[in-house]
Design a protein around this motif. Structure first.
Motif, PDB file in Angstrom:
ATOM      1  N   MET B 346       0.826  -1.208   0.000  1.00  0.00           N
ATOM      2  CA  MET B 346       0.000   0.000   0.000  1.00  0.00           C
ATOM      3  C   MET B 346       0.859   1.255   0.000  1.00  0.00           C
ATOM      4  O   MET B 346       0.571   2.232  -0.682  1.00  0.00           O
ATOM      5  N   ARG B 348       3.941   1.673  -1.167  1.00  0.00           N
ATOM      6  CA  ARG B 348       4.616   1.879  -2.450  1.00  0.00           C
ATOM      7  C   ARG B 348       3.623   2.304  -3.532  1.00  0.00           C
ATOM      8  O   ARG B 348       3.981   3.056  -4.454  1.00  0.00           O
ATOM      9  N   GLU B 349       2.370   1.843  -3.412  1.00  0.00           N
ATOM     10  CA  GLU B 349       1.341   2.286  -4.354  1.00  0.00           C
ATOM     11  C   GLU B 349       1.078   3.797  -4.190  1.00  0.00           C
ATOM     12  O   GLU B 349       1.015   4.540  -5.166  1.00  0.00           O
ATOM     13  N   PHE B 352       4.893   6.126  -4.572  1.00  0.00           N
ATOM     14  CA  PHE B 352       5.613   6.282  -5.847  1.00  0.00           C
ATOM     15  C   PHE B 352       4.709   6.852  -6.928  1.00  0.00           C
ATOM     16  O   PHE B 352       3.525   6.511  -7.009  1.00  0.00           O
ATOM     17  N   ARG B 354       3.934   7.693 -11.203  1.00  0.00           N
ATOM     18  CA  ARG B 354       3.716   6.852 -12.371  1.00  0.00           C
ATOM     19  C   ARG B 354       5.007   6.377 -13.054  1.00  0.00           C
ATOM     20  O   ARG B 354       5.162   5.205 -13.366  1.00  0.00           O
ATOM     21  N   LYS B 357       6.970   3.832 -10.864  1.00  0.00           N
ATOM     22  CA  LYS B 357       6.351   2.501 -10.908  1.00  0.00           C
ATOM     23  C   LYS B 357       6.629   1.811 -12.243  1.00  0.00           C
ATOM     24  O   LYS B 357       6.925   0.615 -12.307  1.00  0.00           O
ATOM     25  N   ARG B 358       6.534   2.594 -13.319  1.00  0.00           N
ATOM     26  CA  ARG B 358       6.770   2.044 -14.654  1.00  0.00           C
ATOM     27  C   ARG B 358       8.176   1.456 -14.730  1.00  0.00           C
ATOM     28  O   ARG B 358       8.394   0.353 -15.219  1.00  0.00           O
ATOM     29  N   ILE B 360      10.230   0.578 -12.178  1.00  0.00           N
ATOM     30  CA  ILE B 360      10.441  -0.544 -11.254  1.00  0.00           C
ATOM     31  C   ILE B 360       9.910  -1.828 -11.892  1.00  0.00           C
ATOM     32  O   ILE B 360      10.578  -2.874 -11.877  1.00  0.00           O
ATOM     33  N   LEU B 361       8.734  -1.753 -12.485  1.00  0.00           N
ATOM     34  CA  LEU B 361       8.157  -2.959 -13.106  1.00  0.00           C
ATOM     35  C   LEU B 361       8.947  -3.392 -14.336  1.00  0.00           C
ATOM     36  O   LEU B 361       9.166  -4.586 -14.551  1.00  0.00           O
ATOM     37  N   LEU B 362       9.393  -2.428 -15.127  1.00  0.00           N
ATOM     38  CA  LEU B 362      10.193  -2.753 -16.306  1.00  0.00           C
ATOM     39  C   LEU B 362      11.488  -3.450 -15.885  1.00  0.00           C
ATOM     40  O   LEU B 362      11.902  -4.455 -16.485  1.00  0.00           O
ATOM     41  N   PRO B 419       5.983   8.084 -22.995  1.00  0.00           N
ATOM     42  CA  PRO B 419       7.293   7.812 -22.391  1.00  0.00           C
ATOM     43  C   PRO B 419       8.413   7.711 -23.418  1.00  0.00           C
ATOM     44  O   PRO B 419       9.515   8.214 -23.178  1.00  0.00           O
ATOM     45  N   LEU B 420       8.158   7.113 -24.569  1.00  0.00           N
ATOM     46  CA  LEU B 420       9.243   6.946 -25.543  1.00  0.00           C
ATOM     47  C   LEU B 420       9.723   8.277 -26.100  1.00  0.00           C
ATOM     48  O   LEU B 420      10.922   8.502 -26.263  1.00  0.00           O
TER      49      LEU B 420
END
Lengths: 99, 498
Positions: B346, B348-349, B352, B354, B357-358, B360-362, B419-420
């Motif tokens: 909770m 970290r949701e 952090f 957007r 999070k993007r 960290i998941l990548l 993002p790109l």
């Protein structure tokens, strides 16, 4: 080329310990499709004969003498803690009730 | 007084024309006047700054020998810890945290008598190229308040361009010092990796992160470089060798006989016409000053961006695991019976943003079993190829040059959902971090089509940082002769802005 399903992304979020809303998972699934296609380009030149570089400097262990040097007091170390008790970090329960 | 260079301010201090307290107060007044519009600062430590200024004035009155920058104010990027002063890294997860120790950069600044005015805004955990990813709102470019000041160190670059501070500290993982410098018409240097200690620098991507000096002139940047650089036993990746003689190089500004390599791959399609025009004109000035301009090729640079967006997220997914709601920072959902894991999830949701999070998941994906070789492993091989490209090119030239960024400052919000497109800003700056070499950006004019600053990038081999200062000082001098006044005198005045 690689693509991730919404469930894949949800699993990554679980591994990374981040709760995510449905909307976030949705957005990330779409974005990852685009980003992974772009970054997968590294595979074009990463042939087996190329050695990997993990760090710009040749890393080696650095040792120091085992002597006591000034460091944080317990009060300083705990000064940013969300909760503390008896000079320790107080954390939520890490084992189930029945454990 | 606040529009002078740090070197000029230092002369006023040593001649007794002013005091550090007066100089510091003048900058605090300027911050109060314009920062409502610019939002360069997340925290202003007026009391601490004035105390430190008074200490320097007292030491000067006692006749003590002082460092060249003693008494000069500085803006510190909010990713470096300063004891007792809030450090957020632009993130909600660290809101209100006051570090119990000083980073080595801060220790070195304090020892040199540099006055720290406060902490500057940044993309959350230094992830971004626009400062729009700050949890505390964006910073605005003093050249045009509707535009980005670069990122991640947009607060530091904007503070310099708005005359809120003559010196600033940034950190550069893929261009976060150089790109903000380029789009604000200021100077920024990413030293050789290991040249400046990372102790107390909140880690994003440990093998790429490097703190460095920012200012409005090449000489000021060099003076600050020598203050913060040097071996530190507290950082195992700190280089144990003498600091390159960057101040002497900046004072000398001699390029006669130097070979300057223009990177073929970093100038062409995708680069704005005004950026290319100013870059070409700068090459002519350097040739006139006696340098030999040669073309060099770096065929693997086109893969640098892809490799960076695997390596940096991978390292970040590991580094940011420390934000676990247990020892410092935010804790959410700690109700009776809640498990540590649910509190972590909770927190970290909520804590952090957007982009964090993007990434960290990548990174979690790139490092996961079954995909490691295809992504992280391949990216590490590209890193080898890029380093080889640099090594080959440096056999033909002393420094390499390119435009710092493909375009001038874009509008706030313009690329926030792509993002790109955002990542492409760093296409010319990332190779330097991959190889761990030094890089500088200095202003080389404004683009005719939009009147916004253009950055000229100089890259020098490992621990040869003095070379980029020689070239930078030579170009700066030639441009100043042409312009008659520093580029920032062309920026709109923010005086009276609320």
């Amino acid at each position: 080329m690689s693509s991730l399903s919404r469930d894949d992304v949800a699993n990554l979020a679980r591994l990374a310990r981040i709760d995510m809303t449905d909307q976030e998972l949705e957005n990330l699934t779409t974005e990852f499709g685009v980003i992974l296609n772009a970054v997968a380009r590294v595979q074009e030149v990463a042939t087996t004969d190329v050695p990997a570089t993990s760090h710009p400097l040749p890393l080696k262990n650095i040792f120091r003498s085992d002597v006591v040097i000034p460091s944080l007091t317990p009060e300083e170390a705990l000064s940013g803690a969300p909760a503390s008790e008896e000079q320790r970090f107080r954390v939520p329960q890490i084992l189930g009730e029945e454990a | 007084m606040i529009k002078n260079s740090a070197t000029e301010m230092a002369q006023s201090l040593s001649s007794g024309a002013t005091t550090s307290v007066a100089l510091t107060q003048a900058h605090l007044d300027r911050i109060a006047e314009v920062d409502g519009k610019v939002h360069a600062f997340l925290h202003v430590d007026a009391q601490g700054a004035l105390e430190q200024a008074a200490n320097v004035d007292a030491a000067r009155a006692r006749g003590e020998k002082l460092s060249p920058l003693a008494g000069i104010p500085l803006a510190l990027k909010d990713v470096l810890v300063q004891k007792g002063v809030p450090t957020t890294c632009g993130s909600k997860i660290l809101e209100g945290w006051r570090p119990p120790y000083d980073s080595t950069v801060v220790t070195n600044l304090k020892n040199a008598g540099v006055v720290i005015l406060g902490k500057t805004n940044m993309d959350e955990f230094a992830m971004g190229s626009s400062t729009e990813n700050s949890a505390y709102g964006p910073t605005h470019n003093p050249w045009d308040l509707t535009r980005i000041p670069g990122g991640s160190g947009g607060g530091s670059s904007a503070a310099l361009a708005a005359f809120e501070a003559p010196l600033a500290i940034g950190t550069d993982t893929g261009g976060s010092i150089r790109q903000p410098a380029a789009v604000t018409g200021t100077v920024g240097v990413k030293p050789t990796y290991g040249g400046v200690s990372r102790y107390g620098l909140v880690a994003f991507s440990s093998s790429l992160d490097q703190a460095g000096p920012c200012a409005r002139t090449v000489l000021d940047t060099a003076l600050l470089h020598e203050v913060i650089a040097g071996h530190d036993p507290k950082d195992s990746t700190s280089i144990n060798a003498p600091v390159p003689q960057v101040v002497a190089a900046a004072k000398n500004g001699e390029v006669k006989g130097m070979k300057i390599g223009v990177v073929k791959e970093l100038n062409g399609d995708g680069y704005q016409s005004g950026v290319r025009q100013r870059f070409e004109e700068s090459l002519e000035l350097l040739a006139k000053a006696g340098a030999e301009i040669v073309e060099v090729s770096a065929p693997n640079f086109e893969y640098a961006l892809a490799a960076y967006y695997l390596i940096a997220p991978s390292e970040c997914s590991s580094n940011l695991a420390r934000f676990d709601a247990m020892r410092y920072g935010l804790r959410v959902g700690d109700t009776d019976g809640a498990s540590a894991e649910s509190v972590m999830n909770m927190t970290r949701e909520v804590g952090f943003g957007r982009e964090v999070k993007r990434r960290i998941l990548l990174g979690t994906y790139a490092l996961s079993s079954g995909y490691y070789d295809a992504y992280y492993g391949s990216a590490q091989k590209v890193r080898t190829l890029i380093t080889q490209d640099f090594n080959n090119a440096f056999e033909k030239c002393d420094v390499m040059v390119s435009p710092t960024c493909p375009t001038t400052a874009f509008k706030i919000g313009e690329k926030a959902n792509d993002p790109l497109a955002m990542y492409l800003n760093d296409i010319a700056t990332i190779p330097v971090n991959m190889a761990g070499i030094g890089g500088m950006s200095l202003p080389c004019g404004v683009a005719p089509e939009d009147g916004l600053p253009v950055g000229f990038q100089i890259m020098s081999p490992v621990m040869q940082d003095q070379r980029m200062y020689s070239v930078g000082a030579a170009l700066e001098a030639a441009l100043l002769t042409q312009w008659g006044a520093p580029l920032l005198s062309q920026a709109p005045s923010l005086d009276g802005a609320a």
